[in-house]
Write a protein that holds these residues in place. Structure first.
Motif, short mmCIF file in Angstrom:
data_model
loop_
_atom_site.label_atom_id
_atom_site.label_comp_id
_atom_site.label_asym_id
_atom_site.label_seq_id
_atom_site.Cartn_x
_atom_site.Cartn_y
_atom_site.Cartn_z
N GLU A 90 4.83 -4.54 7.82
CA GLU A 90 6.08 -5.14 7.33
C GLU A 90 5.89 -6.63 7.05
OE1 GLU A 90 9.17 -3.65 6.86
OE2 GLU A 90 8.33 -1.70 7.32
N LYS A 91 5.22 -7.32 7.96
CA LYS A 91 5.00 -8.76 7.79
C LYS A 91 4.14 -9.04 6.56
CE LYS A 91 3.22 -12.94 10.01
NZ LYS A 91 2.79 -13.48 8.74
N ALA A 92 3.06 -8.28 6.42
CA ALA A 92 2.17 -8.47 5.27
C ALA A 92 2.91 -8.16 3.96
CB ALA A 92 0.93 -7.59 5.40
N THR A 93 3.76 -7.15 3.98
CA THR A 93 4.53 -6.80 2.79
C THR A 93 5.51 -7.91 2.45
OG1 THR A 93 4.31 -4.44 3.29
CG2 THR A 93 6.09 -5.08 1.79
N ARG A 94 6.20 -8.42 3.47
CA ARG A 94 7.13 -9.53 3.25
C ARG A 94 6.40 -10.75 2.70
NH1 ARG A 94 9.31 -8.53 8.06
NH2 ARG A 94 8.14 -10.19 9.04
N ASP A 95 5.25 -11.07 3.31
CA ASP A 95 4.49 -12.24 2.87
C ASP A 95 3.99 -12.07 1.44
OD1 ASP A 95 4.90 -13.30 5.39
OD2 ASP A 95 2.85 -12.94 6.08
N SER A 96 3.56 -10.88 1.09
CA SER A 96 2.98 -10.63 -0.23
C SER A 96 4.04 -10.46 -1.32
CB SER A 96 2.10 -9.40 -0.17
OG SER A 96 1.55 -9.12 -1.42
N LEU A 97 5.03 -9.64 -1.05
CA LEU A 97 6.01 -9.31 -2.08
C LEU A 97 7.28 -10.15 -1.99
CD1 LEU A 97 5.68 -5.42 -2.12
CD2 LEU A 97 4.56 -7.10 -3.61
N GLY A 98 7.46 -10.84 -0.89
CA GLY A 98 8.67 -11.63 -0.69
C GLY A 98 8.89 -12.69 -1.74
N LYS A 99 7.82 -13.21 -2.29
CA LYS A 99 7.97 -14.26 -3.32
C LYS A 99 8.68 -13.73 -4.56
CE LYS A 99 3.21 -13.49 -4.62
NZ LYS A 99 1.95 -13.81 -4.02
N TYR A 100 8.62 -12.40 -4.76
CA TYR A 100 9.28 -11.81 -5.92
C TYR A 100 10.75 -11.50 -5.67
CZ TYR A 100 4.48 -11.20 -7.47
OH TYR A 100 3.18 -11.43 -7.83
N THR A 101 11.08 -11.27 -4.40
CA THR A 101 12.45 -10.87 -4.09
C THR A 101 13.26 -12.02 -3.51
OG1 THR A 101 11.74 -10.07 -1.91
CG2 THR A 101 11.78 -8.48 -3.72
N LYS A 102 12.65 -13.15 -3.27
CA LYS A 102 13.35 -14.30 -2.67
C LYS A 102 14.54 -14.69 -3.53
CE LYS A 102 12.52 -18.91 -0.88
NZ LYS A 102 11.55 -19.99 -0.74
N GLY A 103 15.69 -14.78 -2.88
CA GLY A 103 16.89 -15.19 -3.58
C GLY A 103 17.64 -14.07 -4.28
N LEU A 104 17.07 -12.85 -4.28
CA LEU A 104 17.78 -11.73 -4.91
C LEU A 104 18.79 -11.17 -3.92
CD1 LEU A 104 14.92 -9.76 -6.71
CD2 LEU A 104 16.61 -11.29 -7.73
N MET A 143 3.87 -7.39 -9.20
CA MET A 143 4.34 -6.72 -7.99
C MET A 143 3.61 -5.40 -7.77
SD MET A 143 8.46 -7.30 -7.84
CE MET A 143 8.65 -6.33 -6.35
N LYS A 144 3.43 -4.65 -8.84
CA LYS A 144 2.74 -3.37 -8.73
C LYS A 144 1.30 -3.57 -8.26
CE LYS A 144 1.52 0.79 -11.25
NZ LYS A 144 1.43 1.47 -12.52
N ALA A 145 0.62 -4.57 -8.81
CA ALA A 145 -0.76 -4.85 -8.42
C ALA A 145 -0.83 -5.26 -6.95
CB ALA A 145 -1.35 -5.94 -9.31
N GLU A 146 0.11 -6.08 -6.50
CA GLU A 146 0.11 -6.50 -5.10
C GLU A 146 0.44 -5.34 -4.18
OE1 GLU A 146 1.30 -10.25 -3.69
OE2 GLU A 146 1.29 -11.15 -5.69
N GLN A 147 1.36 -4.46 -4.60
CA GLN A 147 1.68 -3.29 -3.79
C GLN A 147 0.47 -2.37 -3.67
OE1 GLN A 147 4.80 -2.59 -2.14
NE2 GLN A 147 3.30 -1.34 -1.10
N GLU A 148 -0.27 -2.18 -4.75
CA GLU A 148 -1.48 -1.36 -4.70
C GLU A 148 -2.52 -1.97 -3.77
OE1 GLU A 148 -2.56 -0.88 -8.81
OE2 GLU A 148 -0.97 0.60 -9.16
N LYS A 149 -2.63 -3.29 -3.81
CA LYS A 149 -3.57 -3.98 -2.93
C LYS A 149 -3.16 -3.78 -1.47
CE LYS A 149 -5.34 -8.61 -1.98
NZ LYS A 149 -5.23 -10.04 -2.32
N LEU A 150 -1.86 -3.92 -1.17
CA LEU A 150 -1.36 -3.68 0.19
C LEU A 150 -1.63 -2.25 0.62
CD1 LEU A 150 2.10 -5.48 0.24
CD2 LEU A 150 0.21 -5.89 1.82
N ASN A 151 -1.37 -1.30 -0.27
CA ASN A 151 -1.57 0.11 0.07
C ASN A 151 -3.02 0.42 0.42
OD1 ASN A 151 1.13 0.51 -0.40
ND2 ASN A 151 0.84 1.58 -2.35
N ALA A 152 -3.95 -0.30 -0.18
CA ALA A 152 -5.38 -0.07 0.07
C ALA A 152 -5.89 -0.84 1.29
CB ALA A 152 -6.18 -0.48 -1.16
N THR A 153 -5.06 -1.71 1.84
CA THR A 153 -5.47 -2.52 2.99
C THR A 153 -5.29 -1.73 4.27
OG1 THR A 153 -4.79 -4.52 1.83
CG2 THR A 153 -5.01 -4.69 4.21
#
Length: 103
Positions: free
Chosen positions: A86-100, A21-31
């Protein structure tokens, strides 16, 4: 003893998820993300961590007698960009939070 081994395995899985998740968030932040007002009168660029890096305004959007229209165009472009982030964040990180719960 079996519960202890399951708990250790679960902890390792959680650490792995957290690292991913941290790696994907860093990737999003740099996009860079772009938002546009109608007719591309105003175009803004933000990073994934929501910092504006650029704004382009077409000259015809600047009317000294009507500053409210320019404000509306800037707001529209920024909101469009935030929606894209928001959409890119949901698409990228949503797989980690799905069902929580609460996510």
């Amino acid at each position: 003893m079996m519960n202890g081994m399951n708990m250790n395995k679960m902890m390792k899985q959680m650490q792995s998820v957290q690292t991913n998740m941290k790696a994907e968030q860093e990737k999003l932040n740099a996009t860079s993300f772009t938002g546009k007002a109608p007719d591309d009168m105003v175009v803004v660029t933000f990073t994934g961590d929501r910092k504006m890096t650029d704004m382009t305004v077409k000259p015809e959007a600047i009317d000294p007698d009507d500053p409210d229209t320019l404000s509306d165009l800037v707001i529209a472009a920024v909101n469009d960009c935030m929606t894209n982030i928001e959409k890119a964040t949901r698409d990228s990180l949503g797989k980690y939070t799905k069902g929580l719960p609460g996510m």
